[in-house]
Design a protein around this motif. Structure first.
Motif, short mmCIF file in Angstrom:
data_model
loop_
_atom_site.label_atom_id
_atom_site.label_comp_id
_atom_site.label_asym_id
_atom_site.label_seq_id
_atom_site.Cartn_x
_atom_site.Cartn_y
_atom_site.Cartn_z
N ARG A 261 0.83 -1.21 0.00
CA ARG A 261 0.00 0.00 0.00
C ARG A 261 0.86 1.25 0.00
NH1 ARG A 261 -3.70 -2.91 3.24
NH2 ARG A 261 -2.51 -2.33 5.09
N SER A 262 1.91 1.24 0.80
CA SER A 262 2.81 2.39 0.86
C SER A 262 3.47 2.64 -0.49
CB SER A 262 3.88 2.15 1.94
OG SER A 262 4.79 3.23 1.99
N GLU A 263 3.93 1.58 -1.13
CA GLU A 263 4.55 1.71 -2.45
C GLU A 263 3.54 2.19 -3.49
OE1 GLU A 263 6.14 -2.12 -3.24
OE2 GLU A 263 7.94 -1.81 -2.01
N LEU A 264 2.30 1.71 -3.38
CA LEU A 264 1.26 2.09 -4.32
C LEU A 264 0.97 3.58 -4.23
CD1 LEU A 264 -0.68 0.60 -6.35
CD2 LEU A 264 -2.38 0.65 -4.53
N LYS A 265 0.91 4.11 -3.02
CA LYS A 265 0.64 5.53 -2.83
C LYS A 265 1.76 6.39 -3.39
CE LYS A 265 -2.29 4.77 1.21
NZ LYS A 265 -2.44 4.93 2.68
N GLU A 266 2.99 5.92 -3.28
CA GLU A 266 4.11 6.66 -3.83
C GLU A 266 4.10 6.64 -5.36
OE1 GLU A 266 7.83 5.35 -2.32
OE2 GLU A 266 7.32 5.72 -0.22
N ARG A 267 3.75 5.51 -5.92
CA ARG A 267 3.76 5.36 -7.38
C ARG A 267 2.58 6.07 -8.04
NH1 ARG A 267 6.63 1.12 -10.14
NH2 ARG A 267 5.95 0.86 -12.30
N PHE A 268 1.43 6.11 -7.34
CA PHE A 268 0.22 6.72 -7.90
C PHE A 268 -0.31 7.76 -6.90
CE2 PHE A 268 0.36 2.34 -9.55
CZ PHE A 268 0.36 2.59 -10.92
N PRO A 269 0.16 9.01 -6.99
CA PRO A 269 -0.25 10.04 -6.03
C PRO A 269 -1.75 10.30 -6.02
CG PRO A 269 1.68 10.74 -7.28
CD PRO A 269 1.18 9.49 -7.93
N GLY A 270 -2.43 10.01 -7.13
CA GLY A 270 -3.86 10.25 -7.20
C GLY A 270 -4.70 9.10 -6.69
N LEU A 271 -4.10 8.15 -6.02
CA LEU A 271 -4.80 6.97 -5.51
C LEU A 271 -5.95 7.38 -4.58
CD1 LEU A 271 -4.38 3.80 -5.58
CD2 LEU A 271 -3.27 4.08 -3.36
N GLU A 272 -7.11 6.73 -4.74
CA GLU A 272 -8.28 7.03 -3.92
C GLU A 272 -8.90 5.75 -3.39
OE1 GLU A 272 -10.96 9.14 -6.39
OE2 GLU A 272 -9.88 11.04 -6.24
N ARG A 273 -9.46 5.82 -2.20
CA ARG A 273 -10.19 4.68 -1.65
C ARG A 273 -11.41 4.40 -2.52
NH1 ARG A 273 -9.50 2.72 3.66
NH2 ARG A 273 -11.23 1.35 3.11
N ASP A 274 -11.68 3.14 -2.76
CA ASP A 274 -12.84 2.71 -3.53
C ASP A 274 -13.85 2.14 -2.55
OD1 ASP A 274 -14.69 1.67 -5.24
OD2 ASP A 274 -13.27 0.63 -6.54
#
Length: 332
Positions: free
Chosen positions: A205-218
Motif C-alpha cells: 500500500r505504501s509503495e502504491l501511494k508513492e507510485r500513484f499520487p492520485g490513488l483514492e479509496r474505492d
C-alpha cells in the motif's frame, strides 16, 4: 443470522472437492496424493441439503471452492441447483482458471455470478515452478474469455519474497485496461503456508501511494470478502488488499466454511468444526420422507457453528493456530 459478537453471518464457502489439477507450493506441493476417498466426500445432494438449511437461516451468498471445484464433474450444474434454492441471492466460485475456458458456457448457462481466479505470476516458467504445471496460457485464456462474456472477475495474487514479489506492478497492470480487480492476499500460515514468508500488504500500500499520487479509496461493494479497495487514476479495475496478518478484519467477518467432508468451520485459523455427517448420513435422517427433519437438524448444527465463531483469528500468534490441514482440505 447473527453470532454472539453481533456479526451478521450471511456467507458460506462450500468446498466440493479436495482434488486439484495444480500443485502450488504453498498449498499442495508436488507429490501429495493423500486424497480423501470419494465415498467420504459430500455428494451434490448432501451439499444442496446443507445449502437449503443455510438459506433458511438467512445465509444468502455462496462461494463454491475446492481444491479446484471445476475438476469435479458437473460442477456447473451444481451451481445452477444452488441458484434455484429459495433465498439464495448470489453464487460465485474460486478457481485456478485452468478449465475456465472449456466450462465457461455451462457456468454462464447455470447462472454463475462471478469468479475469482488465482494468479501469482505472468511468467510462464515461473508459473510452472509455483504451480508444478505449465498451464499459464490456459489460465490467461480463461480470464480473457470470462471478461468477454461479461462475467465479473477478480484475480487473487499471493506474493512471496524471492519468488514473485517483483511482479507486483506487472500483475497490477492487468487491471489497467480490463474491468477486473486484482487483489493481493497475504500468505496465511495455514498448511504449507507456515513454511513460507509473506509480503505484507502494508508495504504494498505504501509503495502504491508513492507510485500513484492520485490513488483514492474505492468504497463501492466489490464482493462478500474483507478486501480493502483502491482506485488508480486511468485504471478500469481496482486494486484490493486482503491483509489477514496486518489488517485484521475479524470484526466484520460474515462467513463460515464447509469442507468437502462435511465439517463446518467457524474460523479458518482453528481446527474445531461442527460435523454435519451424522445428520447427512445418519439412518435417523435418511429418506425423502424425513427431509424436513434432516433440514431442521442441519439448521441446528449450522446455528451451533455460528455461535462458536471466535472473536478473532490468531494468525499473528503461530503457536495458537490449531488448524493443521492444508488449504485444499479445508476449502480455499
Amino acid at each position: 443470522m447473527r453470532d454472539r459478537y453481533d456479526r451478521k453471518i450471511n456467507y458460506i464457502r462450500l468446498s466440493i472437492t479436495d482434488r486439484c489439477n495444480l500443485r502450488c507450493r504453498y498449498c499442495m506441493p508436488n507429490g501429495l496424493s493423500d486424497w480423501v476417498p470419494m465415498r467420504d466426500i459430500l455428494s451434490y445432494e448432501e451439499l444442496l441439503d446443507v445449502a437449503r438449511a443455510a438459506a433458511a437461516l438467512g445465509i444468502t451468498r455462496f462461494k463454491v471452492t475446492g481444491g479446484e471445484p471445476l475438476v469435479r464433474r458437473d460442477c456447473p450444474e451444481f451451481i445452477g441447483e444452488l441458484k434455484r434454492i429459495p433465498g439464495v441471492e448470489q453464487v460465485t466460485m474460486t478457481s485456478n482458471g485452468v478449465l475456465l475456458t472449456r466450462l465457461l458456457p455451462r457456468l454462464l448457462e447455470n447462472g454463475l455470478d462471478a469468479v475469482n481466479v488465482s494468479l501469482d505470476t505472468l511468467k510462464r516458467e515461473r508459473f510452472s515452478e509455483i504451480t508444478g504445471m505449465d498451464e499459464l496460457p490456459a489460465v490467461l485464456s480463461g480470464i480473457d474469455e470470462a471478461l468477454r462474456a461479461g462475467l465479473k472477475l477478480k484475480l487473487n495474487a499471493v506474493l512471496q519474497p524471492g519468488v514473485n514479489e517483483e511482479e507486483r506492478w506487472e500483475l497490477l497492470s492487468l487491471a489497467k485496461d480490463r474491468p477486473l480487480d486484482i487483489r493481493f492476499i497475504e500468505l496465511m500460515p495455514i498448511g504449507h503456508g507456515k513454511d513460507s514468508r509473506p509480503v505484507y500488504n502494508e508495504i504494498l500500500r505504501s509503495e502504491l501511494k508513492e507510485r500513484f499520487p492520485g490513488l483514492e479509496r474505492d468504497e463501492r461493494v466489490h464482493g462478500n470478502g474483507p478486501a480493502e479497495y483502491w482506485r488508480i487514476p486511468g485504471y478500469r479495475g481496482s486494486v484490493g488488499f486482503i491483509s489477514a496478518m496486518h489488517g485484521k478484519f475479524c470484526g466484520s467477518c460474515n462467513r463460515i466454511r464447509l469442507t468437502s467432508t462435511g465439517k463446518l468451520k467457524p474460523c479458518l485459523c482453528y481446527g474445531n468444526a461442527v460435523d454435519l455427517m451424522p445428520v447427512l448420513r445418519g439412518e435417523r435422517y435418511l429418506g425423502r420422507e424425513r427431509e424436513g427433519e434432516r433440514i431442521a437438524a442441519l439448521r441446528k448444527r449450522i446455528r451451533q457453528a455460528i455461535s462458536e465463531k471466535p472473536e478473532s483469528h490468531c494468525f499473528e500468534r503461530l503457536s495458537e493456530i490449531s488448524e493443521e490441514r492444508i488449504m485444499a482440505a479445508i476449502g480455499g
